[in-house]
Design an enzyme around this catalytic site. Sequence first.
Site, PDB file in Angstrom:
ATOM      1  N   LEU A   1       0.890  -1.159   0.000  1.00  0.00           N
ATOM      2  CA  LEU A   1       0.000   0.000   0.000  1.00  0.00           C
ATOM      3  C   LEU A   1       0.924   1.203   0.000  1.00  0.00           C
ATOM      4  CD1 LEU A   1      -3.016   0.576  -0.051  1.00  0.00           C
ATOM      5  CD2 LEU A   1      -2.986   0.737   2.418  1.00  0.00           C
ATOM      6  N   ASP A   2       0.952   1.913  -1.098  1.00  0.00           N
ATOM      7  CA  ASP A   2       1.900   3.003  -1.273  1.00  0.00           C
ATOM      8  C   ASP A   2       1.745   4.104  -0.232  1.00  0.00           C
ATOM      9  OD1 ASP A   2       2.948   1.718  -3.474  1.00  0.00           O
ATOM     10  OD2 ASP A   2       1.752   2.845  -4.914  1.00  0.00           O
TER      11      ASP A   2
END
Length: 166
Positions: free
Chosen positions: A79-80
Amino acid sequence: ERVSLRKLPPVPSEIVPEEIPLDILYEDGAILVVDKPAGMVVHPAAGNYSGTLVNALQYHCRNLSGIGGVLRPGIVHRLDKGTSGLKVVAKSDEAHRHLAEQFKRRQVSKRYNALVHSNLREDEGVVDAPVGRHPVERKKMSTASRRGKAALTRWKVLERFGAFTL
């Protein structure tokens, strides 16, 4: 032929636990689900050795799955930094293996809302292209990667706001 195996002791983590508030939506003995805010880095890396989700998790749990490695304990999926959303974190090695297998087999569906700076022409579509590290800007992900993983994204316009599309 003789093959000998020696089980090495676990490598102690160098991650400093930090008392960072977490929005935990679910927790049991094997996993926890945390709502990661946009702007928070998931695991320590160059330029971000503290203030990460892993620093906060180490404080909260003290004992996470070691399968992700010393710098990524319990981390099963990406999850950036700029993306907010739910992260499933493995507290045990067994949970880590099961979760990783479910992600690998694409048995987990992920949904995102994105505000796009453009007025998209179509109302829905599909992007079916491999995603991997950008060939030049290594911190970015791209469909121009030489070694990307298969990725399928189905999208649909929810609302339009002039020059923006949700």
